[in-house]
Design a protein around this motif. Structure first.
Motif, mmCIF file in Angstrom:
data_model
loop_
_atom_site.group_PDB
_atom_site.id
_atom_site.type_symbol
_atom_site.label_atom_id
_atom_site.label_comp_id
_atom_site.label_asym_id
_atom_site.label_seq_id
_atom_site.Cartn_x
_atom_site.Cartn_y
_atom_site.Cartn_z
ATOM 1 N N ILE A 6 0.836 -1.205 0.000
ATOM 2 C CA ILE A 6 0.000 0.000 0.000
ATOM 3 C C ILE A 6 0.867 1.250 0.000
ATOM 4 O O ILE A 6 0.636 2.192 -0.774
ATOM 5 C CB ILE A 6 -0.968 -0.014 1.202
ATOM 6 N N ILE A 7 1.883 1.270 0.845
ATOM 7 C CA ILE A 7 2.782 2.437 0.914
ATOM 8 C C ILE A 7 3.487 2.639 -0.423
ATOM 9 O O ILE A 7 3.574 3.762 -0.939
ATOM 10 C CB ILE A 7 3.787 2.275 2.067
ATOM 11 N N SER A 8 3.976 1.543 -1.010
ATOM 12 C CA SER A 8 4.666 1.632 -2.288
ATOM 13 C C SER A 8 3.734 2.137 -3.388
ATOM 14 O O SER A 8 4.108 3.000 -4.195
ATOM 15 C CB SER A 8 5.229 0.259 -2.669
ATOM 16 N N THR A 9 2.518 1.636 -3.407
ATOM 17 C CA THR A 9 1.556 2.057 -4.430
ATOM 18 C C THR A 9 1.176 3.522 -4.262
ATOM 19 O O THR A 9 1.087 4.270 -5.250
ATOM 20 C CB THR A 9 0.298 1.167 -4.367
ATOM 21 N N VAL A 10 0.964 3.961 -3.033
ATOM 22 C CA VAL A 10 0.588 5.356 -2.787
ATOM 23 C C VAL A 10 1.734 6.296 -3.160
ATOM 24 O O VAL A 10 1.521 7.319 -3.833
ATOM 25 C CB VAL A 10 0.154 5.551 -1.313
ATOM 26 N N LEU A 11 2.958 5.954 -2.750
ATOM 27 C CA LEU A 11 4.095 6.814 -3.087
ATOM 28 C C LEU A 11 4.311 6.899 -4.589
ATOM 29 O O LEU A 11 4.576 7.982 -5.133
ATOM 30 C CB LEU A 11 5.362 6.302 -2.393
ATOM 31 N N THR A 12 4.181 5.774 -5.268
ATOM 32 C CA THR A 12 4.357 5.784 -6.722
ATOM 33 C C THR A 12 3.240 6.557 -7.399
ATOM 34 O O THR A 12 3.485 7.305 -8.366
ATOM 35 C CB THR A 12 4.428 4.350 -7.258
ATOM 36 N N SER A 13 2.006 6.415 -6.915
ATOM 37 C CA SER A 13 0.886 7.163 -7.496
ATOM 38 C C SER A 13 1.072 8.663 -7.319
ATOM 39 O O SER A 13 0.815 9.439 -8.250
ATOM 40 C CB SER A 13 -0.431 6.735 -6.852
ATOM 41 N N ILE A 14 1.530 9.070 -6.145
ATOM 42 C CA ILE A 14 1.798 10.495 -5.906
ATOM 43 C C ILE A 14 2.915 10.991 -6.819
ATOM 44 O O ILE A 14 2.819 12.081 -7.398
ATOM 45 C CB ILE A 14 2.132 10.739 -4.422
ATOM 46 N N ALA A 15 3.971 10.168 -6.977
ATOM 47 C CA ALA A 15 5.084 10.566 -7.850
ATOM 48 C C ALA A 15 4.628 10.701 -9.303
ATOM 49 O O ALA A 15 5.003 11.663 -10.000
ATOM 50 C CB ALA A 15 6.220 9.555 -7.732
ATOM 51 N N ILE A 16 3.816 9.769 -9.773
ATOM 52 C CA ILE A 16 3.314 9.846 -11.156
ATOM 53 C C ILE A 16 2.407 11.064 -11.329
ATOM 54 O O ILE A 16 2.496 11.788 -12.332
ATOM 55 C CB ILE A 16 2.584 8.537 -11.526
ATOM 56 N N PHE A 17 1.559 11.310 -10.350
ATOM 57 C CA PHE A 17 0.664 12.467 -10.395
ATOM 58 C C PHE A 17 1.462 13.767 -10.435
ATOM 59 O O PHE A 17 1.180 14.667 -11.244
ATOM 60 C CB PHE A 17 -0.277 12.431 -9.186
ATOM 61 N N LEU A 18 2.470 13.877 -9.568
ATOM 62 C CA LEU A 18 3.312 15.081 -9.579
ATOM 63 C C LEU A 18 4.075 15.220 -10.889
ATOM 64 O O LEU A 18 4.241 16.327 -11.415
ATOM 65 C CB LEU A 18 4.274 15.061 -8.395
ATOM 66 N N PHE A 19 4.554 14.099 -11.442
ATOM 67 C CA PHE A 19 5.271 14.140 -12.706
ATOM 68 C C PHE A 19 4.365 14.650 -13.824
ATOM 69 O O PHE A 19 4.786 15.473 -14.646
ATOM 70 C CB PHE A 19 5.813 12.751 -13.061
ATOM 71 N N ILE A 20 3.121 14.181 -13.840
ATOM 72 C CA ILE A 20 2.178 14.636 -14.872
ATOM 73 C C ILE A 20 1.899 16.132 -14.722
ATOM 74 O O ILE A 20 1.892 16.881 -15.718
ATOM 75 C CB ILE A 20 0.873 13.814 -14.813
ATOM 76 N N ILE A 21 1.720 16.589 -13.499
ATOM 77 C CA ILE A 21 1.460 18.018 -13.273
ATOM 78 C C ILE A 21 2.661 18.865 -13.679
ATOM 79 O O ILE A 21 2.527 19.868 -14.382
ATOM 80 C CB ILE A 21 1.074 18.268 -11.797
ATOM 81 N N ILE A 22 3.847 18.463 -13.264
ATOM 82 C CA ILE A 22 5.054 19.227 -13.594
ATOM 83 C C ILE A 22 5.300 19.200 -15.103
ATOM 84 O O ILE A 22 5.667 20.224 -15.706
ATOM 85 C CB ILE A 22 6.264 18.679 -12.810
ATOM 86 N N PHE A 23 5.090 18.049 -15.737
ATOM 87 C CA PHE A 23 5.305 17.937 -17.178
ATOM 88 C C PHE A 23 4.336 18.826 -17.952
ATOM 89 O O PHE A 23 4.740 19.516 -18.903
ATOM 90 C CB PHE A 23 5.164 16.473 -17.609
ATOM 91 N N THR A 24 3.069 18.833 -17.568
ATOM 92 C CA THR A 24 2.105 19.687 -18.272
ATOM 93 C C THR A 24 2.404 21.169 -18.043
ATOM 94 O O THR A 24 2.262 21.985 -18.950
ATOM 95 C CB THR A 24 0.658 19.367 -17.844
ATOM 96 N N LYS A 25 2.824 21.518 -16.823
ATOM 97 C CA LYS A 25 3.204 22.915 -16.548
ATOM 98 C C LYS A 25 4.414 23.319 -17.378
ATOM 99 O O LYS A 25 4.477 24.427 -17.920
ATOM 100 C CB LYS A 25 3.524 23.103 -15.059
ATOM 101 N N LEU A 26 5.376 22.416 -17.501
ATOM 102 C CA LEU A 26 6.583 22.688 -18.272
ATOM 103 C C LEU A 26 6.243 22.847 -19.756
ATOM 104 O O LEU A 26 6.738 23.779 -20.405
ATOM 105 C CB LEU A 26 7.602 21.573 -18.070
ATOM 106 N N ILE A 27 5.404 21.988 -20.279
ATOM 107 C CA ILE A 27 4.991 22.100 -21.679
ATOM 108 C C ILE A 27 4.238 23.408 -21.900
ATOM 109 O O ILE A 27 4.461 24.121 -22.890
ATOM 110 C CB ILE A 27 4.114 20.889 -22.084
ATOM 111 N N TYR A 28 3.360 23.755 -20.964
ATOM 112 C CA TYR A 28 2.608 25.012 -21.076
ATOM 113 C C TYR A 28 3.557 26.204 -21.050
ATOM 114 O O TYR A 28 3.407 27.153 -21.821
ATOM 115 C CB TYR A 28 1.589 25.107 -19.933
ATOM 116 N N LEU A 29 4.541 26.149 -20.163
ATOM 117 C CA LEU A 29 5.514 27.241 -20.074
ATOM 118 C C LEU A 29 6.346 27.340 -21.343
ATOM 119 O O LEU A 29 6.602 28.454 -21.840
ATOM 120 C CB LEU A 29 6.424 27.016 -18.863
ATOM 121 N N LEU A 30 6.774 26.222 -21.890
ATOM 122 C CA LEU A 30 7.596 26.231 -23.098
ATOM 123 C C LEU A 30 6.796 26.728 -24.307
ATOM 124 O O LEU A 30 7.334 27.461 -25.152
ATOM 125 C CB LEU A 30 8.170 24.841 -23.374
#
Length: 131
Positions: free
Chosen positions: A100-124
């Motif tokens: 459960i801990i591993s799944t939650v941490l990975t889900s949060i990391a993927i979610f943050l990666f998607i948010i940061i990636f979309t923000k970066l694409i929008y900025l570029l």
């Protein structure tokens, strides 16, 4: 006397109980046998969560939690084979918590990666429009 005995019932029809007053009238003083019934409750065997642990090891492995979960899952399976269901339940529960801990941490990391990636694409794209 007519009020105490309704019509159709005679005085002799009511049984009178004699004997001791400390027990119920229907009880006999003879020893009684007690019959015991054994009920076997079949519980489902404890889960070892080995498939989830393998997925956490291969795909979702922050801080090597997938490896630790896999080790506890194997221990739970070994305990279940030996017949120690309480030990298997303990190891399986630990493996589930690690998964459960591993799944939650990975889900949060993927979610943050998607948010940061979309923000970066929008900025570029915004910067390239300005040029």
């Amino acid at each position: 006397m007519a009020a105490m005995n309704p019509e159709g019932y005679s005085c002799e029809a009511a049984p009178l109980y004699g004997g001791r007053y400390d027990e119920l009238p229907a009880q006999s003083s003879a020893p009684t046998m007690v019959q015991f019934t054994t009920v076997n409750i079949t519980t489902e065997p404890p889960q070892d969560h080995i498939i989830w642990s393998l997925c956490c090891l291969v795909y979702l492995n922050p801080f090597c939690l997938g490896l630790a979960a896999l080790i506890y899952s194997i221990k739970a399976r070994d305990r279940k084979v030996v017949g120690d269901l309480e030990g298997a339940r303990h190891y399986g529960s630990t493996a589930r918590c690690l998964n459960i801990i591993s799944t939650v941490l990975t889900s949060i990391a993927i979610f943050l990666f998607i948010i940061i990636f979309t923000k970066l694409i929008y900025l570029l794209t915004d910067i390239s429009r300005q040029l």
